[in-house]
Enzyme design. Structure first.
Site, short mmCIF file in Angstrom:
data_model
loop_
_atom_site.label_atom_id
_atom_site.label_comp_id
_atom_site.label_asym_id
_atom_site.label_seq_id
_atom_site.Cartn_x
_atom_site.Cartn_y
_atom_site.Cartn_z
CE LYS A 183 -1.96 3.00 1.90
NZ LYS A 183 -1.70 4.40 1.51
CD GLU A 259 13.07 0.93 10.36
OE1 GLU A 259 13.48 1.93 10.99
OE2 GLU A 259 13.57 -0.19 10.47
CB CYS A 293 13.09 9.26 8.79
SG CYS A 293 14.04 8.12 7.75
CD GLU A 391 9.56 13.23 11.45
OE1 GLU A 391 8.42 12.77 11.63
OE2 GLU A 391 10.49 12.58 10.92
P1 NAD Z 1 2.24 8.52 7.32
O1 NAD Z 1 2.37 7.76 8.58
O2 NAD Z 1 1.25 9.61 7.24
O3 NAD Z 1 1.85 7.54 6.11
C1 NAD Z 1 2.66 6.43 5.78
C2 NAD Z 1 1.80 5.36 5.15
O4 NAD Z 1 0.88 4.87 6.12
C3 NAD Z 1 0.95 5.84 3.97
O5 NAD Z 1 0.93 4.83 3.00
C4 NAD Z 1 -0.42 6.02 4.60
O6 NAD Z 1 -1.50 5.89 3.70
C5 NAD Z 1 -0.43 4.87 5.58
N1 NAD Z 1 -1.36 5.02 6.71
C6 NAD Z 1 -1.75 6.17 7.32
N2 NAD Z 1 -2.61 5.88 8.32
C7 NAD Z 1 -2.76 4.53 8.35
C8 NAD Z 1 -3.51 3.63 9.15
N3 NAD Z 1 -4.29 4.06 10.15
N4 NAD Z 1 -3.42 2.31 8.89
C9 NAD Z 1 -2.63 1.85 7.90
N5 NAD Z 1 -1.91 2.66 7.09
C10 NAD Z 1 -1.97 3.99 7.31
O7 NAD Z 1 3.70 9.00 6.97
P2 NAD Z 1 4.14 9.96 5.77
O8 NAD Z 1 3.66 11.33 6.06
O9 NAD Z 1 3.78 9.31 4.47
O10 NAD Z 1 5.75 9.89 5.87
C11 NAD Z 1 6.50 10.75 6.65
C12 NAD Z 1 6.89 10.08 7.95
O11 NAD Z 1 7.61 8.87 7.68
C13 NAD Z 1 7.84 10.92 8.79
O12 NAD Z 1 7.44 10.85 10.14
C14 NAD Z 1 9.18 10.24 8.60
O13 NAD Z 1 10.11 10.44 9.63
C15 NAD Z 1 8.77 8.82 8.50
N6 NAD Z 1 9.83 8.03 7.86
C16 NAD Z 1 10.58 7.17 8.62
C17 NAD Z 1 11.61 6.44 8.04
C18 NAD Z 1 12.46 5.50 8.86
O14 NAD Z 1 13.19 4.72 8.27
N7 NAD Z 1 12.40 5.53 10.18
C19 NAD Z 1 11.87 6.59 6.67
C20 NAD Z 1 11.09 7.47 5.93
C21 NAD Z 1 10.06 8.18 6.53
#
Ligand code: NAD
Length: 489
Positions: A183, A259, A293, A391
């Site tokens: 997804k 992550e 991140c 963040e």
């Molecule tokens: P997000 O959590 O909003 O969304 C990530 C994914 O989760 C999307 O595909 C979204 O549709 C899905 N999602 C959202 N709510 C959900 C739910 N209730 N159930 C299942 N899936 C759901 O994150 P984002 O805004 O896309 O990405 C940015 C974030 O990702 C930042 O916090 C960043 O630090 C983090 N990030 C972490 C790493 C790491 O390796 N630690 C790497 C890249 C990004």
């Protein structure tokens, strides 16, 4: 924007059981080009119905198909071929990634896409050298610990590094003999759509890899996390989303790898090689518009070199070329969405009230309707400011002086996050001492973003649960089983 901006709206479908398909609801949603604010494509809106179909296809491929029954070597060949095909289509993938995310084409071409290929090449090779354990406590007895695939795995990815992070999960998941449903983030579905064709061309059997587009909460993402036939969820995204996924998947007791967010500390001591420290600090704060991140998003500088470091850093930040992400000379592109840009601007407003703005601080309106923000630096903020705790995930860097090693460590550890950190010093004893006191999954000494794909990758505290990379990924995407033998005399 220039003539190279696309004129046609693309159609992005789901990919289930080896075929591109529309969403069952017939509905679509738009994906926007962040550099222009215009519609880039119409995307199939996946719902729980589509997740059910995709999971059923993945389950059938796992239970009846050839993939889990092939040897690691045979699977490795297909996985390697996927990496080869990514490289063959690298220009097309890089352009798609840039159009969908707003990141500079130089980063997509030299960073994201080659790394996506490397994810497959690495795991194809690494998995075949993975050794299983055997214990022989007596001549008449032997215990073998084997690893078996889990079954259907759910993969949920964010928008900041779409292809890079999806492939970081897909490659180990597949090589271990699992099947999966991906997804992708709703903001950036384009490269996952292209990738499905690559997986098919590489010879992946139907149903092994599936993509369902759509939203997270109340959408396809949530349905995947609640599905009883999905054995695990590998998730990269925000910490708050990780908490929701953990709650939603509890009913079906899934294996989880998280992550999550980060708020990396970047510490420059007075004995550091300042040229290298400053150059790298600029990259660490502004690469991918600060939407990483692992970003060095808090800069702590020893008071004796503070003014010198900050003045030189600000000069370099002012020189960053912000503009059309498709221009190879562009160093910083657009933020992912209007909504995200407004969030980042709201932090900038707080910074303007609480601290001193050194450069940036505005939306770049001369670049049109795209979501461009000038790279921004603040000083004079209290360590308790939200800019130093939360963040921001944008091109905003607070700089703070410190007096002692203890103070630097305390500042570094003063957020709920614990993903990564950098420190700069020519004193090896200090480097070792400080690295051990920083509560983070990764500490970079005199560098940033240095990676060996065999090492454990992941965060402490609110930055994650579990580790990915090398054997950590292979172990997450498999189940250990002990088979014990007794020989009769
Ligand atoms: P997000 O959590 O909003 O969304 C990530 C994914 O989760 C999307 O595909 C979204 O549709 C899905 N999602 C959202 N709510 C959900 C739910 N209730 N159930 C299942 N899936 C759901 O994150 P984002 O805004 O896309 O990405 C940015 C974030 O990702 C930042 O916090 C960043 O630090 C983090 N990030 C972490 C790493 C790491 O390796 N630690 C790497 C890249 C990004």
């Amino acid at each position: 924007m220039t003539a190279s901006t696309p004129t046609k709206t693309i159609q992005i479908d789901n990919y289930i059981k080896g075929e591109y398909v529309k969403g069952k609801s017939g509905k679509t949603f738009e994906t926007i080009n962040p550099a222009t604010g215009k519609v880039l494509g119409n995307v199939a809106l996946g719902t729980a119905d589509d997740i059910n179909t995709a999971v059923a296809a993945a389950k059938e491929a796992f239970e009846k198909g050839p993939w889990p029954r092939m040897s690691m070597q045979e699977r490795g060949q297909v996985v390697k071929r996927i990496g080869d095909l990514i490289l063959e289509r690298k220009d097309e993938l890089a352009r798609a990634e840039t159009l969908d995310t707003g990141k500079p084409i130089s980063e997509s071409s030299n960073g994201d896409v080659p790394r996506a290929a490397l994810n497959f090449h690495f795991f194809a090779q690494f998995a075949t050298s993975y050794t299983e354990e055997c214990f022989v406590p007596a001549a008449s007895e032997m215990h073998v610990a084997v690893r078996e695939p889990l079954g259907v795995c759910g993969l949920i990815t964010p928008w900041n590094l779409p292809l890079y992070l999806a492939t970081w999960k897909i490659a180990p998941c597949l090589v271990m003999g699992n099947t999966c449903v991906l997804k992708p983030a709703e903001w950036t579905p384009y490269t996952a759509y292209l990738f499905a064709e690559i997986a098919q061309q590489a010879g992946l059997p139907e149903g092994v890899f599936n993509v369902v587009n759509g939203f997270g909460a109340d959408g396809a993402g949530e349905a995947l996390t609640e599905h009883p036939d999905v054995r695990s969820i590998s998730f990269t995204g925000e910490t708050s989303t990780g908490k929701a996924i953990m709650a939603n998947s509890a009913g079906t007791l899934k294996k989880l790898s998280f992550e999550l967010g980060g708020k990396g500390a970047n510490i420059i001591f007075d004995d550091a090689n300042l040229d290298e420290a400053i150059d790298t600090s600029v990259r660490a704060a502004y690469r991918n518009q600060g939407q990483i991140c692992l970003a060095g998003s808090r800069l702590f500088v020893h008071k004796d070199v503070f003014r010198k470091v900050v003045d030189r850093l600000v000069d370099k930040v002012k020189a960053i070329k912000v503009g059309n992400p498709l221009d190879p000379k562009t160093e910083m592109g657009a933020l992912i969405s209007e909504e995200h840009m407004q969030k980042v601007l709201s932090y900038i407003e707080i910074g303007k009230k609480e601290g001193k703005l050194l450069t940036g601080g505005d939306r770049l309106n001369h670049l049109g309707d795209g979501y461009f923000i000038a790279p921004t630096v603040f000083e004079g903020l209290s360590p308790e400011s939200r800019l130093l705790k939360e963040e921001i995930f944008g091109p905003v860097l607070p700089v703070v002086p410190f007096d002692s090693e203890e103070e630097a460590v305390a500042l570094a550890n003063s957020t709920p996050y614990g993903l990564s950190s950098s420190l700069w010093s020519e004193n090896v004893n200090r480097c070792h001492r400080v690295s051990q006191q920083i509560r983070a999954g990764m500490v970079w000494v005199n560098c940033w973003f240095a990676r060996d794909l065999r090492t454990p990758f992941g965060g402490q505290k609110s930055s994650g649960i579990g580790r990915e990379g090398g054997r950590y990924s292979l172990e997450f995407f498999s189940e250990a089983k002990t088979i014990s033998y007794k020989y009769s005399k």
